[in-house]
Enzyme design. Structure first.
Site, PDB file in Angstrom:
ATOM      1  N   LYS A  47      53.683 -26.710-126.844  1.00 21.86           N
ATOM      2  CA  LYS A  47      54.224 -26.151-128.092  1.00 21.86           C
ATOM      3  C   LYS A  47      54.619 -27.247-129.069  1.00 21.86           C
ATOM      4  O   LYS A  47      54.354 -27.154-130.277  1.00 21.86           O
ATOM      5  CB  LYS A  47      55.412 -25.232-127.767  1.00 21.86           C
ATOM      6  CG  LYS A  47      55.006 -23.972-127.013  1.00 21.86           C
ATOM      7  CD  LYS A  47      56.199 -23.230-126.430  1.00 21.86           C
ATOM      8  CE  LYS A  47      55.731 -22.031-125.603  1.00 21.86           C
ATOM      9  NZ  LYS A  47      56.847 -21.323-124.938  1.00 21.86           N
ATOM     10  N   GLN A  91      63.259 -21.173-123.939  1.00 21.25           N
ATOM     11  CA  GLN A  91      62.183 -21.165-122.942  1.00 21.25           C
ATOM     12  C   GLN A  91      62.626 -20.394-121.699  1.00 21.25           C
ATOM     13  O   GLN A  91      63.654 -20.696-121.093  1.00 21.25           O
ATOM     14  CB  GLN A  91      61.799 -22.596-122.567  1.00 21.25           C
ATOM     15  CG  GLN A  91      60.627 -22.687-121.612  1.00 21.25           C
ATOM     16  CD  GLN A  91      59.330 -22.168-122.207  1.00 21.25           C
ATOM     17  OE1 GLN A  91      59.028 -22.402-123.373  1.00 21.25           O
ATOM     18  NE2 GLN A  91      58.565 -21.443-121.411  1.00 21.25           N
ATOM     19  N   ASP A 114      60.466 -15.974-131.089  1.00 16.68           N
ATOM     20  CA  ASP A 114      59.755 -15.144-130.120  1.00 16.68           C
ATOM     21  C   ASP A 114      59.732 -13.665-130.493  1.00 16.68           C
ATOM     22  O   ASP A 114      59.022 -12.884-129.870  1.00 16.68           O
ATOM     23  CB  ASP A 114      60.394 -15.290-128.734  1.00 16.68           C
ATOM     24  CG  ASP A 114      59.734 -16.379-127.906  1.00 16.68           C
ATOM     25  OD1 ASP A 114      58.518 -16.610-128.098  1.00 16.68           O
ATOM     26  OD2 ASP A 114      60.416 -16.998-127.078  1.00 16.68           O
TER      27      ASP A 114
END
Length: 280
Positions: A47, A91, A114
């Site tokens: 990422k 995460q 997200d």
């Protein structure tokens, strides 16, 4: 046809770079890692590398594995207050003593890279999509880019997680598909999957979907990542199903790159929305 997730991700990254240039500011993504899970570390490296390619400033906040909930939420709220951080990604998975729902809800909705915050999920269900989960958004992008007609299509999703199944069902419904969501309690899975013009599998079961479960000419998106005899395989029996499908994503190299590219897009969207709020 093999749906090349890497090629589609490259297109998304090109679009993101153009948006960054138009912004006139440097979008910032902060990731949070609790502990030292090797898989999580690998995903974060991927990422952050993508951030570097598109012009997003990124930073990684690493907390010890024994971090308590108060400290984690305090860290998130500090990032919420920073004007140079436009998007935050926590995460997952978290260590077992931490509640991911509480942590995700602490992220400011406007910085929720997200798209998991209840406010963003609620907007999605109302048809007002803004920051949404990255994997479903990547699948929608691929369908649209490939010219697949979603409106009126029979779509079947295998797996009803908050990460893929549920939000993707809402996104497909927002585009007027007819949607079935299947899961571990579904009776006779084949009866559902073989009707699908669009089939998305996110069950976490290696090679669950066989050729006789797939309609001729279907578009198949395999979200599964499983290790079998040291090899990474999906939830679809790729070699058999590719002979019947009009399009199918490989594992790896399919949905994964799309998901990362959409994280970049979401980060820039968060920065764009921040700029709009400042101007209004």
């Amino acid at each position: 046809m093999i749906i090349d997730g890497k090629a589609l991700a490259s297109e998304i990254e090109s679009e993101v770079r153009e948006r960054v240039e138009r912004l006139g500011l440097n979008p910032g993504l902060a990731t949070i890692l609790v502990g030292d899970n090797p898989a999580s570390q690998m995903y974060l490296r991927i990422k952050h590398a993508a951030c570097g390619r598109v012009g997003i400033r990124s930073e990684n906040v690493v907390l010890p594995v024994d971090t308590d909930e108060v400290t984690l939420i305090k860290t998130i709220r500090e990032l919420n207050r920073r004007e140079d951080v436009h998007a935050i990604l926590l995460q997952l998975p978290l260590p077992g003593h931490l509640d991911p729902r509480k942590a995700m809800m602490a992220i400011a909705p406007e910085k929720d890279a997200d798209g998991f915050h209840p406010e963003n999920m609620g907007a999605l269900l109302l048809g007002a999509e803004r920051l949404v989960p990255c994997t479903p958004k990547g699948i929608i992008y691929a369908l649209e880019r490939l010219g697949v007609r979603i409106e009126g299509a029979e779509a079947v999703i295998v797996g009803h997680s908050n990460v893929v199944g549920k939000p993707l069902a809402a996104m497909l419904l927002n585009r007027n598909a007819t949607v079935q969501v299947c899961h571990v309690y579904t009776k006779d899975l084949k009866e559902h999957t073989r009707d699908a013009e669009i089939l998305v599998v996110a069950a976490g079961v290696p090679r669950l979907i066989k050729a006789d479960m797939v309609r001729d000419g279907a578009y198949v998106f395999d979200v599964g990542i499983n290790k079998v005899d040291g090899k990474t395989v999906g939830d679809v029996d790729f070699d058999a199903v590719k002979e019947k499908a009009a399009g199918i994503t490989p594992v790896p190299g399919g949905v994964g790159p799309l998901t990362v590219a959409m994280l970049m897009s979401q980060t820039v969207m968060a920065a764009e929305l921040s700029l709009e709020r400042r101007r209004s």
